[in-house]
Design an enzyme around this catalytic site. Structure first.
Site: not given
Length: 334
Positions: A156, A185, A213, A238, A262
């Site tokens: 992250k 991400d 991402e 995303d 997702k």
């Protein structure tokens, strides 16, 4: 017409430590377990695991929807769930598919744990990506996951000051083995200038960056199209493709890069299958921190629809404080 008896129960699951992203801190995963059963005794399990700040309905909206449903459902009712409830669409369609095809095997699941390289209780074992915490914690955390078999990691970014994150990033890539892959991400948390700096750094520093991402917010789609053309390091969408409606819109606007899907919040599994099979998109399938019930349904989709054999993003169980033994007890009461 088959009628299915319908029961549901909400759950709460505490993270071992707050999950920190550019959206803030997340302490407790809340969701709903669904049970459908037909007159022959076949049972199907499903899960509603919303992430409202990511683009799905809220948990309260999902609970209100479940409460207003009758105790017996038909396929017509399930396939008419509105697009404004994408996590509900996924949960109910998954449960319906199980009731008609494959029962969730609690005995198999209870005796197994999710492993790094291979995912147990999946229709077909797939390579898996392990999620690293934001900040310096990642510098030690990756080694534990490596020993468990993970070879792809997601870290992250967009959480701390960029100078600090770049410093940690340089240390991380120097420590990772040359055979490892790393995904960054940002959860839409970077400015345009910061995104350029990250992409420039990745292009220069390490060839094994698989992608960044969602570097920019959803409304910055044209800028992400531009960045994806300008750098060797790939960009994956995303938050921009959180739901099936967003996914089809970005495709229509010209995105041919990587899509992070997702399944737990994207919407109807049957319509997702149709879209992916028609357009053969480059998709990475990722967790919404669901339980084993939602994970199995999501992995069935990933196995059927993955085109590039990219690692799936379901290496997240180490973020929870407790094992999933509570899940079997919850389902016994339904």
């Amino acid at each position: 017409m088959v009628n299915y008896k319908f029961k549901f129960r909400p759950y709460q699951r505490k993270f071992a430590r707050s999950l920190t992203t550019s959206h803030g801190n997340w302490d407790i995963r809340k969701g709903i377990i669904l049970r459908l059963s037909d007159e022959t005794g076949k049972v199907g399990w499903g899960e509603i695991a919303p992430i409202s700040w990511f683009g799905s309905e809220t948990l309260e909206q999902a609970l209100d929807f479940c409460h207003q449903l009758p105790t017996e459902l038909t396929e017509e009712i399930i396939f008419s769930i509105p697009d404004e409830l994408p996590a509900c669409q996924f949960g109910f369609e998954s449960a319906l598919g199980e009731a008609g095809e494959q029962h969730f095997d609690f005995a198999q699941w209870a005796g197994s744990r999710e492993q790094g390289k291979k995912i147990t209780n999946a229709p077909c074992p797939m390579p898996n990506s392990g999620l690293l915490s934001a900040g310096e914690v990642a510098l030690a955390q990756w080694q534990v996951l490596w020993e468990q078999g993970y070879r792809t990691f997601k870290w992250k970014i967009g959480v701390d000051a960029i100078a600090q994150e770049l410093k940690v990033f340089k240390s991380l890539v120097h420590r990772l083995p040359s055979s490892a892959k790393l995904r960054l991400d940002a959860n839409g948390g970077l400015s345009y200038e910061e995104a350029n700096l990250w992409l420039e750094t990745c292009d220069r520093l390490w060839a094994n960056i698989e992608f960044i991402e969602q570097p920019l917010p959803v409304e910055k789609f044209p800028q992400m199209l531009e960045l994806n053309r300008c750098y060797a390091t790939a960009i994956a969408l995303d938050e921009s493709v959180a739901t099936l409606k967003q996914l089809t819109t970005c495709y229509a606007k010209g995105w041919r890069g990587i899509f992070v899907i997702k399944p737990g919040i994207v919407g109807s599994p049957s319509r997702l299958r149709q879209f992916c099979q028609q357009h053969k998109i480059d998709a990475v399938f990722s967790s919404v921190f669901e339980t084993a019930i939602g994970r199995q349904a999501a992995l069935q989709l990933a196995t059927a629809l993955s085109q590039k054999n990219r690692a799936v993003g379901f290496g997240v169980n180490h973020f929870f404080a407790q094992e999933e033994t509570w899940l079997q007890d919850l389902c016994k009461d339904l």
